[in-house]
Structure formats: C-alpha cells, structure tokens
Design an enzyme around this catalytic site. Structure first.
Site, PDB file in Angstrom:
ATOM      1  N   ALA A  34     -26.680  -4.306 -30.659  1.00  0.00           N
ATOM      2  CA  ALA A  34     -26.501  -5.658 -31.200  1.00  0.00           C
ATOM      3  C   ALA A  34     -27.702  -6.495 -30.803  1.00  0.00           C
ATOM      4  O   ALA A  34     -28.274  -6.299 -29.740  1.00  0.00           O
ATOM      5  CB  ALA A  34     -25.222  -6.287 -30.658  1.00  0.00           C
ATOM      6  N   CYS A  35     -28.120  -7.402 -31.706  1.00  0.00           N
ATOM      7  CA  CYS A  35     -29.255  -8.267 -31.398  1.00  0.00           C
ATOM      8  C   CYS A  35     -28.981  -9.657 -31.967  1.00  0.00           C
ATOM      9  O   CYS A  35     -28.014  -9.843 -32.703  1.00  0.00           O
ATOM     10  CB  CYS A  35     -30.553  -7.690 -31.958  1.00  0.00           C
ATOM     11  SG  CYS A  35     -30.609  -7.642 -33.752  1.00  0.00           S
ATOM     12  N   PRO A  36     -29.815 -10.650 -31.620  1.00  0.00           N
ATOM     13  CA  PRO A  36     -29.494 -12.037 -31.962  1.00  0.00           C
ATOM     14  C   PRO A  36     -29.203 -12.282 -33.445  1.00  0.00           C
ATOM     15  O   PRO A  36     -28.150 -12.817 -33.781  1.00  0.00           O
ATOM     16  CB  PRO A  36     -30.728 -12.811 -31.502  1.00  0.00           C
ATOM     17  CG  PRO A  36     -31.306 -11.993 -30.408  1.00  0.00           C
ATOM     18  CD  PRO A  36     -31.016 -10.569 -30.773  1.00  0.00           C
TER      19      PRO A  36
END
Lengths: 147, 461
Positions: free
Chosen positions: B8-10
């Site tokens: 998961a990333c921003p």
C-alpha cells in the site's frame, strides 16, 4: 477499457527537451494540458509536486512515474515521455531515468481506468517491457508494447 | 515456505502495484509461495483471507501508509517501506523466510509477539518484529564481511574439494577447476564486500582490487581481500555522493566511479597494503604450523566456543571467517575445528532432549528431533528454539560443547579443505574417525552440561 486507451499521440513524446526533474514534470504537464485533460494546470502541478515530496516516483530501472490525483483532472490519462540521455530524478537506484509516465487521475476516478493503470504499473516491472519501450520510436510502437 | 504480503502507498495508483509485481516476480524466482494483497485506489485486490494468514509462515508488509496490523497478531512480520519492495524484493522475501525458519518450533509466546507488534513504530530499514533470539541479529559493521563470505563460500568449496581430489588422484581437470576457483575466491570476496558497502558501483572496483591482490600478493588472501574490499567500497561510496552538473551525471557511475575507486583501491593493494597483509597472513599461518599442543588446544577451544556462542551471530561469524581465511591461505586445521564445533550446537540439544525429555517442552522435544539434521549439515540454528527459551543455560552448555569439539579437532591436528557441509564433507577430513570422535565428544559434553544445568534449576525453583 484497455491499458492503451490511457495513452494518446498528443500526449506522447520520444524527445523530452527537459534535463531536470522539474523540467520533465512541467513538460509532461504541458502535454496533458494541451490535450485538454486538465481543468486547472497549476492545481494539478501542486498535487504532483506534493506527491513527489512524499518520496520520489523515480522507481529505478530507468523509470519515473510522477502522478497526481486531483479535482483538476477531467479524465484519467497518461502522458508518456522518453529522454535519450536520461534525467536525474532522485531515483531509488540513483541512476538517471529515461522513461516517464505521468499519470493524471481525477479525484473520483472510475474503477476501470484505475485497473488499467495498475496493469501498466505491473508491466513496467518486467525487463522485457522496459527494453521494448527503450526501442520504440513511434506512438504505434509504444501502444504495441502495452497491447 | 508460504508467505503473504500487503502492499500500500499514499496515492495507491502505481507503487502499490509495482511493489506487488516485484514481490511476485522475486518469489517465483526464489521458488517461494507468496500471495500479495494490494490496497490501492482501485480497492483491495487479492485480499488475504483468514485462512491465508493462518497458513502463512511469515508476513511481509510493504507499506508506506498505516494499515491495520491486528489481523497479523502473533505472526512473524517483516515490515519495510514500499520503495524497498520495489528495489530489493528478494531481500525482503529472504528475510521473511529466514525469520520464519529461525522461529519455527520456537517457544515465543504468541501474545508476546503480538504485543510487540502493536506498539512498533516505523523506520527506513526493513525490520522484523518477531522475538529475536539473543545475538541473532547481525551487527551493521559485520555486514560487508558477511556478504563477502556468503558469496565466496561456494568458490572455496570448489577450490578446496577439487584441489583435494587432485592431490589424491592427480586428475588434471580437477586441478584446473580447483586453481581457477582458488584464484577467483579473493576477487569475488572483495567485489562483494565492496558491493555491500557501495551497492553496484562497488563491485567492479572491489573485484579489480581483489584480482590485483590475487595476482601480485597471493599470500594476502581473504585478510587482504577484506581490506581491499572495504577500501574499494568506501571509495566508490564517497565518489557516488559527489554531485556533478546534470549533463555529466550520467558519466559518474560508468566513468568516474569505477576508474577512480579502482585506482585508489588497486594502488593501495599493489604498493601499500598488499605486502604487509601478505606478511601478516604468513606470520599467522607459519605460527600455526609450529604451535605446541597446548596452544593448538587453546586456539581450537576458542574457535569452538565462539562458533557455538551466538549461533550465526557476529561472534560466530568472526570465528567462521577466521577458519575460511586460514583455509584460503592454505592452512586447513582451523576450518576442521570450525566444522566440528559448528555441528555441535544442534546435535547437543537434540541429544539432550532425547536423553531427558521430561526437562523440555513439547515444542522443544519436537525441535530437538529436527535438530539432528541441522547438526549434521553444519547449521547451528537448530538450537535456536532452545536458546530463546532458556538463553543462559543453553549458551553455557553449547559453548562448552563447541570448545570441546574445536579443541579436540585442533589437538588431533585435523584438516579440512571445505568451507561448509557438515557430515557430507567427512570424506575430506584428514582423519574421519578422529573428526567424528571430536564431534561426538562435543555433542556429549554439551548435552550432559545442559541437562545437569536444567536439573539444578529445577531444584532451586
């Protein structure tokens, strides 16, 4: 919706003029804007730079994928640029980037478009894709890579 | 081995999927079963089920946003920023694998691991959140040596075994292969020491400096190689940090870094450090030849004690490196002592648990059974489950066992030209019966000491 539907010839260049990270970002935003993807160029630019601050989108392997999700984007789209000599992009592997994919995503993006984007991200991880992109010379050849 | 991962990333547009793909590709290459859940703007894909998590040996969290970790409570979790998963997916997978293996059958209480999990922060380096057995984590300063060692071991194996076979049966092809591997050993070692310091730009300078050593000062061996590799690595690292104007920056990694760092390290090896390091290695080697029995015994005991002290930790690696260094320099006694002592920890706990099952938990008894195979393959980590449960007593017993085996091996004057392999390299020991006797004595000493210590503890409780 296919991955290639996110590209457009008007948003593709095989000769990026810019030689800096800022320059490349501005040049690609220019392509998006001229093609009518953006309703507010400056506000999209801010979103991209803010994202870039979190950590660089120069992911190494010669690729950078600056991107922004913003109200200022009318429709999910990609601008593609290539730089023969490469541009320093604060990449993970500290090598210059040659292939640039700027992803513009509206705040309320359609799921189909997002899935098409993920498909492109995945493919970029494969060496074969990168080699073919480095060899492509025309828009048609670019599409062929993701077809 | 079964792993699960979450990425998961921003913004959840690109990195999440790139990291997932990289992890999948690396897992396939390493032959590890891996399921990756992606949490991005396109929603959650390939969501991990409770069943997936329950069956997984370890969890990789490649996340640069906070995700709910409660569903992984009690699991071994390796956490890293998402960029790590894109850049070094194989490292994360290996780390998760190693942690899972080290903790299999271990007696870490589930709720303890869970508690640690919930109050953990985040930093840049990948980190593991399960209970680390005492001394299990390798220190940062040893990293270059350990990287170099792990790459050079197969070369030493090829060189050692084929040279041995040639000496016995005079077969030219064995000689050619053995010589080639011996010659490559130092450059490979230096190259990967430098790689560990400076990443890719270090390899060329390190390997070049290593070959300068191998050709001009062959006596300097791995000791010289360590100096050369560190020098090349730090030179490359310093140069990498120099910022050139944008137009020239492309030349840095292919032109300036390799030329200047190899010149610096190569010159140092040729004209400055090579000769004194060769001399140092020679003094150590020849000192060993004429050693009186008492001194040999003491050295062997020291090697053995160190090998058994922290089971794959820094003290163990230093002793192991010493054995390899001497072996690459043509002195094969310390390597025999190292092999004998390195087999002891797993064998000693296996025997102790077999002889007095009532003193051990179910888990330990089970771990004891699999420790036999670890022991005969020269893997000391088979004793980890015992060590993490009762560190002081187990450590004391293993050190005594290791010192016994190492001391006897040196006292018998045993030699071994193989860097690894346990029982499988027995045919290459100068005297297999005496070697087995040394190992058996060490195993017995360790097991008896451990069970005696355990009884005393039971009385005083």
């Amino acid at each position: 919706m296919e991955p290639i539907d996110l590209f457009s010839e008007n948003r593709t260049t095989f000769q990026l003029r810019a030689t800096t990270k800022q320059g490349v970002i501005d040049e690609l935003i220019g392509l998006l804007d001229k093609d009518g993807v953006l309703s507010d160029r400056e506000s999209f630019r801010k979103a991209v730079l803010k994202r870039e601050e979190e950590f660089s989108t120069g992911i190494g392997m010669g690729i950078a994928i600056p991107h922004g999700k913003s109200e200022a984007v009318k429709v999910t789209a990609i601008a593609f640029g290539r730089s023969e000599r490469g541009v320093e992009f604060d990449s993970l592997d500290e090598q210059p980037a040659h292939l640039f994919f700027m992803l513009a995503v509206p705040e309320q993006a359609g799921e189909e478009q997002l899935i098409a984007l993920t498909e492109i991200s995945k493919r970029l991880m494969h060496e074969e894709t990168r080699n073919r992109l480095n060899q492509a010379g025309t828009y048609e050849e670019l599409l062929e890579v993701f077809r | 081995m079964k792993l699960v991962a979450v990425t998961a990333c921003p913004t959840g547009i690109a990195h999440t999927y790139m990291a997932a793909e990289k992890l999948r590709m690396a897992a396939e290459e390493l032959g590890v079963e891996l399921k990756v859940e992606t949490r991005g703007s396109a929603g959650i894909a390939d969501e991990l089920t409770e069943e997936d998590i329950r069956l997984a040996d370890a969890v990789i969290l490649a996340v640069s946003v906070s995700v709910d970790k409660s569903r992984f409570a009690g699991k071994i979790v390796v956490e890293a920023p998402i960029a790590e998963a894109i850049r070094r997916p194989a490292v994360l997978i290996r780390q998760a694998e190693a942690m899972a293996r080290a903790n299999q059958d271990s007696a870490v209480p589930q709720d303890e691991a869970a508690a640690e999990l919930s109050n953990s922060g985040r930093d840049d380096a990948p980190k593991t959140e399960a209970d680390q057995p005492a001394g299990g984590g390798a220190s940062e300063w040893l990293k270059p040596v350990m990287t170099g060692m792990s790459y050079v071991i197969p070369f030493l194996m090829i060189g050692g075994i084929f040279t041995f076979l040639h000496a016995r049966w005079n077969i030219p092809v064995f000689e050619a292969i053995g010589d080639a591997a011996w010659t490559l050993a130092v450059p490979v070692f230096t190259g990967f020491v430098a790689y560990s310091v400076a990443d890719r730009p270090g390899i060329a300078a390190g390997a070049t400096a290593g070959l300068v050593l191998a050709l001009k000062h062959p006596g300097a061996g791995l000791l010289g190689g360590l100096a050369g590799g560190l020098l090349a690595g730090y030179a490359a690292k310093a140069l990498k940090a120099v910022k050139l104007p944008g137009q020239l920056s492309g030349l840095m990694p292919v032109f300036f870094v390799p030329l200047i760092s190899s010149l610096a390290a190569g010159y140092a090896m040729l004209a400055v450090l090579g000769a004194p390091l060769a001399k140092a290695q020679d003094v150590i080697s020849s000192g060993m030849q004429g050693m009186p029995l008492a001194a040999r015994l003491a050295l062997g005991m020291l090697i053995g004690a160190m090998l058994a002290y922290d089971l794959g930790g820094p003290v163990n690696k230093i002793a192991y490196f010493f054995g390899l260094m001497m072996m690459a320099g043509g002195v094969f006694e310390p390597q025999a002592a190292s092999m004998a002592a390195g087999m002891v920890p797993s064998l000693a706990v296996a025997l102790a648990a077999l002889a007095a099952p009532q003193k051990y938990s179910d888990k330990e008894r089970k771990a004891g059974k699999s420790a036999w195979l670890y022991g005969i393959s020269y893997v000391a980590e088979g004793a980890l489950p015992f060590l993490s449960r009762d560190p002081k007593k187990v450590k004391a017993a293993l050190v005594i066992g290791g010192a016994t085996a190492g001391g006897l091996s040196m006292a018998f004057g045993l030699t071994l030209p193989a860097p690894h392999g346990g029982l499988f390299v027995l045919p290459f020991v100068s005297s297999p019966p005496l070697f087995l006797a040394a190992v058996a004595a060490g195993m017995l000493a360790g097991a008896v000491t451990l069970n005696l210590l355990k009884r005393e503890a039971a009385r005083s409780r």
